[in-house]
Write a protein that holds these residues in place. Sequence first.
Motif, PDB file in Angstrom:
ATOM      1  N   LEU A  50       7.647 -91.522   0.410  1.00 15.83           N
ATOM      2  CA  LEU A  50       8.334 -91.690  -0.527  1.00 15.83           C
ATOM      3  C   LEU A  50       7.082 -91.254  -1.879  1.00 15.83           C
ATOM      4  N   GLY A  51       5.806 -90.789  -1.064  1.00 12.35           N
ATOM      5  CA  GLY A  51       5.630 -90.276  -2.277  1.00 12.35           C
ATOM      6  C   GLY A  51       4.562 -90.864  -3.538  1.00 12.35           C
ATOM      7  N   ASP A  78      17.684 -81.448  -7.393  1.00 14.20           N
ATOM      8  CA  ASP A  78      18.072 -82.546  -5.985  1.00 14.20           C
ATOM      9  C   ASP A  78      17.048 -82.535  -5.322  1.00 14.20           C
ATOM     10  N   ILE A  79      17.658 -83.366  -3.742  1.00 17.46           N
ATOM     11  CA  ILE A  79      16.440 -83.937  -3.197  1.00 17.46           C
ATOM     12  C   ILE A  79      17.516 -84.809  -2.117  1.00 17.46           C
ATOM     13  N   ASP A  80      16.569 -84.040  -1.027  1.00 18.09           N
ATOM     14  CA  ASP A  80      17.253 -84.378   0.069  1.00 18.09           C
ATOM     15  C   ASP A  80      16.310 -85.508   1.500  1.00 18.09           C
ATOM     16  N   VAL A  81      15.991 -86.165   1.813  1.00 11.53           N
ATOM     17  CA  VAL A  81      15.249 -86.707   2.732  1.00 11.53           C
ATOM     18  C   VAL A  81      16.063 -86.988   4.348  1.00 11.53           C
ATOM     19  N   SER A  82      14.583 -86.705   5.057  1.00 11.00           N
ATOM     20  CA  SER A  82      15.256 -87.176   5.963  1.00 11.00           C
ATOM     21  C   SER A  82      14.980 -88.347   7.258  1.00 11.00           C
ATOM     22  N   GLY A  83      13.945 -89.339   6.010  1.00  7.50           N
ATOM     23  CA  GLY A  83      13.210 -90.613   7.185  1.00  7.50           C
ATOM     24  C   GLY A  83      11.801 -90.273   7.342  1.00  7.50           C
ATOM     25  N   ASP A  84      11.223 -89.233   7.346  1.00  3.91           N
ATOM     26  CA  ASP A  84      10.020 -88.769   7.106  1.00  3.91           C
ATOM     27  C   ASP A  84       9.353 -87.559   6.630  1.00  3.91           C
ATOM     28  N   VAL A  85      10.617 -86.824   5.997  1.00  3.08           N
ATOM     29  CA  VAL A  85       9.892 -85.980   4.950  1.00  3.08           C
ATOM     30  C   VAL A  85      10.734 -86.177   4.049  1.00  3.08           C
ATOM     31  N   SER A  86      10.519 -85.867   2.544  1.00  2.00           N
ATOM     32  CA  SER A  86      11.300 -85.911   1.636  1.00  2.00           C
ATOM     33  C   SER A  86      11.127 -84.296   0.754  1.00  2.00           C
ATOM     34  N   ASN A  92      13.309 -74.666 -11.653  1.00  8.55           N
ATOM     35  CA  ASN A  92      12.525 -73.461 -11.270  1.00  8.55           C
ATOM     36  C   ASN A  92      12.651 -72.666  -9.931  1.00  8.55           C
ATOM     37  N   GLY A  93      13.452 -73.347  -9.370  1.00  9.51           N
ATOM     38  CA  GLY A  93      13.582 -72.885  -7.809  1.00  9.51           C
ATOM     39  C   GLY A  93      12.563 -73.142  -6.649  1.00  9.51           C
ATOM     40  N   GLU A  94      11.391 -73.967  -7.001  1.00 10.32           N
ATOM     41  CA  GLU A  94      10.305 -73.610  -6.577  1.00 10.32           C
ATOM     42  C   GLU A  94      11.004 -75.424  -5.282  1.00 10.32           C
ATOM     43  N   VAL A  95       9.754 -75.345  -4.269  1.00  6.49           N
ATOM     44  CA  VAL A  95      10.453 -76.149  -3.363  1.00  6.49           C
ATOM     45  C   VAL A  95       8.865 -77.487  -3.146  1.00  6.49           C
ATOM     46  N   TRP A  96       9.281 -78.386  -3.472  1.00  3.27           N
ATOM     47  CA  TRP A  96       8.521 -79.845  -3.395  1.00  3.27           C
ATOM     48  C   TRP A  96       8.156 -79.941  -1.817  1.00  3.27           C
ATOM     49  N   THR A  97       7.686 -80.907  -0.796  1.00  3.19           N
ATOM     50  CA  THR A  97       7.848 -81.905   0.092  1.00  3.19           C
ATOM     51  C   THR A  97       6.169 -82.431   0.127  1.00  3.19           C
ATOM     52  N   TRP A  98       6.578 -83.650   0.790  1.00  2.47           N
ATOM     53  CA  TRP A  98       5.884 -84.829   0.922  1.00  2.47           C
ATOM     54  C   TRP A  98       6.132 -84.884   2.345  1.00  2.47           C
ATOM     55  N   GLY A  99       5.450 -85.953   3.479  1.00  2.82           N
ATOM     56  CA  GLY A  99       5.599 -87.460   4.067  1.00  2.82           C
ATOM     57  C   GLY A  99       4.961 -86.107   5.469  1.00  2.82           C
ATOM     58  N   ALA A 100       5.325 -86.669   6.262  1.00  2.36           N
ATOM     59  CA  ALA A 100       5.426 -86.173   7.788  1.00  2.36           C
ATOM     60  C   ALA A 100       4.702 -84.842   7.680  1.00  2.36           C
ATOM     61  N   ARG A 101       3.259 -84.749   8.147  1.00  2.00           N
ATOM     62  CA  ARG A 101       2.492 -83.364   8.767  1.00  2.00           C
ATOM     63  C   ARG A 101       3.150 -82.163   9.147  1.00  2.00           C
ATOM     64  N   PRO A 116       3.004 -84.771  -3.076  1.00  2.00           N
ATOM     65  CA  PRO A 116       4.307 -83.370  -2.744  1.00  2.00           C
ATOM     66  C   PRO A 116       3.292 -82.418  -3.310  1.00  2.00           C
ATOM     67  N   GLY A 117       3.023 -81.673  -2.577  1.00  4.11           N
ATOM     68  CA  GLY A 117       3.158 -79.695  -1.951  1.00  4.11           C
ATOM     69  C   GLY A 117       3.963 -79.156  -2.234  1.00  4.11           C
ATOM     70  N   GLN A 118       3.888 -77.596  -2.399  1.00  2.71           N
ATOM     71  CA  GLN A 118       4.814 -76.093  -2.554  1.00  2.71           C
ATOM     72  C   GLN A 118       4.846 -76.152  -1.596  1.00  2.71           C
ATOM     73  N   VAL A 119       6.638 -75.128  -0.973  1.00  4.39           N
ATOM     74  CA  VAL A 119       6.664 -74.765  -0.154  1.00  4.39           C
ATOM     75  C   VAL A 119       6.512 -73.272  -0.546  1.00  4.39           C
TER      76      VAL A 119
END
Length: 181
Positions: A50-51, A78-86, A92-101, A116-119
């Motif tokens: 949930l971040g 935009d957002i997409d979630v799996s249930g383990d990762v968001s 600006n074209g950056e991707v940020w993720t959080w959740g299951a390591r 959230p951390g940047q990919v």
Amino acid sequence: STADSVNKPEAISLLAGESFVSVSAGYLMSAAVSSSGEVWTWGNSDQSQLGRDSGGGDTGTPGRVEDGQGGYLNGVVDIDVSGDVSVALKSNGEVWTWGARSYLGQGIVSTDQIVPGQVSISDVTHIAVGKSSDEEVHTLALDSNGEVWAWGANVDRELGTNSGGTKHTPNKVQQVDGQGN
């Protein structure tokens, strides 16, 4: 249970007055991006997906994803979630993720990530998260050059690489040679 079932759509009262540009529904969780670029999440948070601090449990109350600096993640389109990762895509074209390591795309991470951390890819235009019946998660990102990047579980070579195993950072999907190879 029947008492918890909803047979018709209902407005989420806490989100009244907000306008949204993107939504995603994952296994036991939901997320929405407001027109102001903030991400709202609710549902299960057993892997920090949930971040935000929800006490580590489930919450039916929508709340904004925190940025780890006393504010909220912003600039998201935009957002997409799996249930383990968001996975969030910023304007600006950056991707940020959080959740299951294991599935963040941020390298090898020792604990699930609430912040959230940047990919390490840029100029991304689209994102997609998939989850197998075995609870394995992978993410795809399309960049402005038309290249596809992938990370996460690779049980059935779903990342488009010639080697199996979880990929902890983005890998460019291999192009075929016209012979189906």
